[in-house]
Write a protein that holds these residues in place. Structure first.
Motif: not given
Lengths: 234, 220
Positions: B148-149, B152, B155-158, B161-162, B165-166, B217
């Protein structure tokens, strides 16, 4: 109307804060064993309760956002998360300041402390995620998913940590904070809870207002851009 | 939904069989973590054996994020994610397929690292069934949350890292329960019924929640 109620709120906040700190320093008795440092408890506990309130709002607003797709719910979730993280940060700072002289250590992996730290990490992650998604709609949807799943996790984290702690030796033995509270202390605590709840509401409203202004400024800029393009074409 | 899941699962397994990227990355990384633990903590002292389950799962938590990161990055790079979300199939099926693939990758990594772990840390598996259940439930927990994460974070630039973190804070209950059940399997604790229950509850909650929210998502 909104401005007027905002001013009333600010006035109430000012009075409540003055009353709360007045009571902390001049009315509440000094605790017999912990001494003056115990007074941090009047700030620490209300901050913690309001931080949890904030995360509850994040969950509810995220849920509503997914159901309605109304941007206002996204703004509410964001504002509550920011104020919640701010309050949790303060909880995590005030806690050790109190713990060092009383328990003799800055930190212990006790259930409540650990839960607070894990919550802080979850919502810092939530705020970080928002920073790295360009499209406003995608950002709102994905953040809402994290806002919902993060909160569902809270009871699981709580039970896991509680059980894990009871199995391991407890480094400190401290009486419950609620046990045998002097009535003057209890009154002070309740006034402080009221004052910090007002602070939460005031910060939350301001953050929400900033977000609404930002959205409006963006819409105006888009309109101006469109008008300029139109002018260039004719 | 199940048919979609099987198709997606088979696609991911085939990619993995041809490239061996996810499992080999996770494998090398977990071995590295175990070696570094050895230098940092001198693990051959007898009291360290009690902590072995912890080292094991720390290695997996980090190795898992590596292979989970790849899970959706793969779809993003080739634009296959858009094709998947345009396909007239149930998004829950896509999630289930990807999560199953990730669970299998994690389980394979665990099975390969286990013998090395037994050698390096000098532990003995006293309850084999408990270890099997602990690995299976732990893999499902990490795969459900991680998939799941990962979707998610993709979809991001990072992304890199994310994801941790999530994913790591949310999987704290699963991590504790996995460590405790493995510890029980290694004969360090006498009972772990609470932890097995918690792992099952975590798996049920997160598989259900992910199936429900994945449609949000997956949309573009």
């Amino acid at each position: 109307m909104a401005r007027r109620s905002g001013m009333i709120l600010d006035a109430a906040l000012l009075i409540a804060m003055a009353a709360a700190f007045g009571m902390i320093f001049f009315y509440a008795p000094i605790e017999s064993e912990m001494g003056i440092v115990q007074k941090i408890f009047y700030v620490h506990v209300p901050l913690a309760w309001n931080a949890f309130l904030g995360f509850g709002i994040v969950f509810f607003s995220s849920f509503r956002y997914l159901a309605t797709r109304d941007p206002k719910w996204d703004m509410r979730a964001l504002s509550a998360a920011e104020v919640g993280v701010l309050f949790t940060t303060l909880v995590l700072i005030t806690g050790p300041i109190w713990a060092k002289p009383v328990w003799g250590i800055w930190w212990t992996w006790d259930a409540r402390l650990t839960l607070t730290l894990v919550l802080w990490l979850i919502y810092v992650g939530y705020l970080m995620l928002r920073r790295y998604i360009e499209s406003p709609e995608r950002r709102a949807v994905l953040a809402a998913v994290v806002g919902v799943t993060g909160f569902i996790d809270v009871p699981l984290v709580y039970f896991a940590i509680r059980w894990w702690r009871t199995q391991h030796p407890q480094p400190v033995i401290a009486g419950g904070e609620g046990s045998g509270l002097d009535p003057r202390m209890a009154t002070t605590l309740w006034i402080c809870v009221a004052a910090f709840t007002l602070l939460f509401v005031a910060l939350y409203r301001r953050r929400l207002a900033i977000e609404a202004m930002r959205a409006r400024a963006e819409a105006l800029r888009d309109d101006a851009e469109a008008a300029r393009m139109e002018g260039a074409r004719s | 939904m199940l048919r979609t899941a099987v198709v997606v699962l088979w696609k991911d397994l085939r990619i993995e069989l041809r490239t061996r990227d996810a499992v080999s990355a996770a494998l090398v990384f977990s071995i590295l973590v175990l070696v570094i633990f050895n230098f940092a903590l001198d693990v051959n002292r007898p009291e360290m054996r009690r902590l072995a389950a912890g080292f094991f799962w720390v290695a997996f938590a980090f190795a898992g994020t590596l292979s989970l990161n790849r899970s959706f990055a793969l779809e993003k790079e080739s634009g296959a994610g858009r094709a998947l979300s345009l396909a007239p199939v149930d998004p829950a099926g896509i999630f289930l397929g990807k999560a199953l693939a990730n669970a299998i990758f994690l389980a394979v990594t665990q099975l390969v690292v286990l013998p090395l772990f037994v050698i390096f840390f000098d532990v003995s598996v006293t309850r084999l069934w408990a270890l099997a259940v602990s690995f299976a439930l732990g893999s499902i927990a990490f795969a459900a949350t991680g998939t799941l994460f990962s979707a998610i974070a993709a979809n991001t630039r990072m992304r890199e890292l994310l994801l941790p973190v999530l994913f790591l804070p949310v999987s704290v209950p699963a991590l504790i329960a996995a460590v405790e059940t493995t510890s029980f399997a290694l004969g360090n604790t006498e009972s772990a019924s609470f932890w097995f229950t918690l792992l099952v509850v975590y798996d049920v909650v997160f598989v259900t929640a992910s199936l429900l929210v994945f449609e949000y998502v997956a949309e573009e």
